[in-house]
Design a protein around this motif. Structure first.
Motif, short mmCIF file in Angstrom:
data_model
loop_
_atom_site.label_atom_id
_atom_site.label_comp_id
_atom_site.label_asym_id
_atom_site.label_seq_id
_atom_site.Cartn_x
_atom_site.Cartn_y
_atom_site.Cartn_z
N CYS A 253 0.89 -1.21 -0.11
CA CYS A 253 -0.13 0.07 -0.09
C CYS A 253 0.73 1.33 -0.06
O CYS A 253 1.98 1.17 0.66
N MET A 254 0.34 2.51 -0.36
CA MET A 254 1.10 3.55 -0.58
C MET A 254 0.23 4.71 -0.23
O MET A 254 -1.05 4.81 -0.44
N THR A 255 0.48 5.25 1.03
CA THR A 255 -0.36 6.42 1.56
C THR A 255 0.12 7.80 1.14
O THR A 255 1.32 8.13 1.14
N THR A 256 -0.83 8.49 0.61
CA THR A 256 -0.63 9.91 0.19
C THR A 256 -1.60 10.84 0.78
O THR A 256 -2.46 10.45 1.47
N LEU A 266 -1.21 7.50 -8.37
CA LEU A 266 -1.40 5.91 -7.67
C LEU A 266 -2.38 5.19 -8.69
O LEU A 266 -2.09 3.77 -9.00
N LYS A 267 -3.40 5.73 -9.23
CA LYS A 267 -4.26 5.12 -10.10
C LYS A 267 -3.70 4.66 -11.41
O LYS A 267 -3.55 3.62 -11.96
N ASP A 268 -2.72 5.80 -11.86
CA ASP A 268 -1.94 5.30 -13.22
C ASP A 268 -1.11 4.16 -13.08
O ASP A 268 -0.81 3.59 -14.03
N ASN A 269 -0.43 4.18 -11.90
CA ASN A 269 0.33 3.06 -11.53
C ASN A 269 -0.14 1.84 -11.23
O ASN A 269 0.56 0.83 -10.96
N GLU A 270 -1.47 1.90 -10.95
CA GLU A 270 -2.44 0.75 -10.45
C GLU A 270 -1.67 0.08 -9.25
O GLU A 270 -1.76 -1.25 -9.15
N TRP A 271 -1.42 1.01 -8.26
CA TRP A 271 -0.82 0.63 -7.33
C TRP A 271 -2.22 0.74 -5.82
O TRP A 271 -2.93 1.62 -6.00
N PRO A 272 -1.97 -0.02 -4.97
CA PRO A 272 -3.15 0.03 -3.82
C PRO A 272 -2.56 1.12 -3.03
O PRO A 272 -1.51 1.57 -2.63
N SER A 273 -3.76 1.92 -2.79
CA SER A 273 -3.32 3.37 -2.15
C SER A 273 -4.13 3.65 -0.86
O SER A 273 -5.47 2.85 -0.63
N LEU A 274 -3.77 4.30 0.00
CA LEU A 274 -4.67 4.85 1.19
C LEU A 274 -4.56 6.55 1.27
O LEU A 274 -3.21 6.64 1.33
N GLN A 275 -5.35 7.28 1.64
CA GLN A 275 -5.45 8.44 1.88
C GLN A 275 -5.00 8.69 3.36
O GLN A 275 -5.58 8.08 4.16
N CYS A 276 -4.14 9.67 3.35
CA CYS A 276 -3.58 10.02 4.98
C CYS A 276 -4.96 10.49 5.66
O CYS A 276 -5.53 11.64 5.32
N PHE A 277 -5.15 9.77 6.90
CA PHE A 277 -6.34 10.12 7.71
C PHE A 277 -6.00 11.53 8.42
O PHE A 277 -7.01 12.49 8.52
#
Length: 287
Positions: A253-256, A266-277
């Motif tokens: 996962c990558m958090t931004t 992250l969508k372009d790279n098709e990576w699992p993502s999570l937005q910083c709380f």
């Protein structure tokens, strides 16, 4: 008289010895008057008149550099301890060899000089202080008080030699750790601006090593003047992971933050993502 490793074991100097150099010299048991000191490192006999230890120190300096530096450090430590415990009426006058040792600067190829210089480079890098700090009079005076035998190198030396060496050695160490310990990893990335409004991008990876310790390592903080479009950011992050030999399929996962360009990257790279709380909470409060 006994033998160790094929050589005769040396006996220590009789009586009370005030010089640390006798830690590296002794006498054969048959030398009852102890007139011919021998080096414990190379077993060579060194001429010495009376109580003078000058030749003994010179032998260590010329033949055994590492042992000589140890003797200098012990001599300095003993001098400091003596100064702190002695009364003014009992202060012992320094001998010529002691004065000589206290005035001779460290060899720039020696372990002590390199250790101090490496520590200063780490101080500059880790605490992010300006390199010109080494030219400030107060800093120079502090080092002289701490160790007058240390010759401070120039600002150019730190910028062109010490700091690049620190970067390269640190990168090699982190690369080995990533290769040996990382099966899967998470990451965080963000774009930010300096006080002078120069844009930078940072990437940090998080993983659990073989001892089950959570590790977080900032791999890069790079100047990023390009257009901050999602596809440009996506390629920039890809390049960073590639430069550290981190496979994309091991990214859990990558958090931004919630910026649209970061989400698109992250969508372009098709990576699992999570937005910083924290970032989302901050935006909610502002609204």
């Amino acid at each position: 008289m006994t033998a160790v490793g094929g050589k005769t074991e040396l006996v220590p100097k009789k009586g009370v010895t005030s010089s640390v150099v006798w830690n590296w010299f002794g006498f054969v048991a048959t030398d009852a008057d102890q007139t011919s000191p021998r080096c414990k490192v190379c077993f060579k006999t060194v001429a010495s008149k009376g109580s003078s230890t000058t030749n003994l120190f010179q032998h260590l300096k010329q033949r055994h550099a590492a042992e000589w530096e140890k003797s200098c450090s012990q001599q300095s430590e003993n001098s400091r301890n003596t100064s702190s415990t002695s009364t003014p009426s009992k202060v012992k006058q320094a001998t010529v060899p002691d004065t000589f040792l206290n005035c001779v600067p460290y060899d720039k190829n020696g372990a002590r000089w390199k250790a101090i210089t490496d520590a200063l480079a780490l101080f500059i890098a880790k605490d992010m202080v300006p390199i010109y700090t080494v030219e400030k009079s107060g800093f120079i005076n502090m080092l002289k008080v701490l160790d007058q035998k240390y010759a401070l190198p120039s600002r150019k030396y730190f910028s062109e030699v010490a700091l690049p060496h620190l970067y390269n050695s640190t990168r090699q160490r982190i690369t080995r750790e990533l290769e040996e310990d990382v099966s899967y990893y998470a990451a965080t990335t963000d774009l930010w601006s300096s006080r002078t409004m120069q844009p930078y991008i940072s990437l940090t990876v998080h993983f659990i090593n073989h001892t089950w310790a959570l590790r977080s390592v900032c791999l890069q903080t790079a100047y990023f003047p390009e257009d901050h479009k999602g596809e440009v950011i996506a390629q920039g992050i890809k390049d960073t992971l590639s430069s550290w030999n981190l496979a994309e399929d091991r990214l859990s996962c990558m958090t931004t933050d919630s910026a649209t360009n970061m989400i698109k990257a992250l969508k372009d790279n098709e990576w699992p993502s999570l937005q910083c709380f924290g970032h989302r909470l901050h935006n909610a409060i502002d609204e």
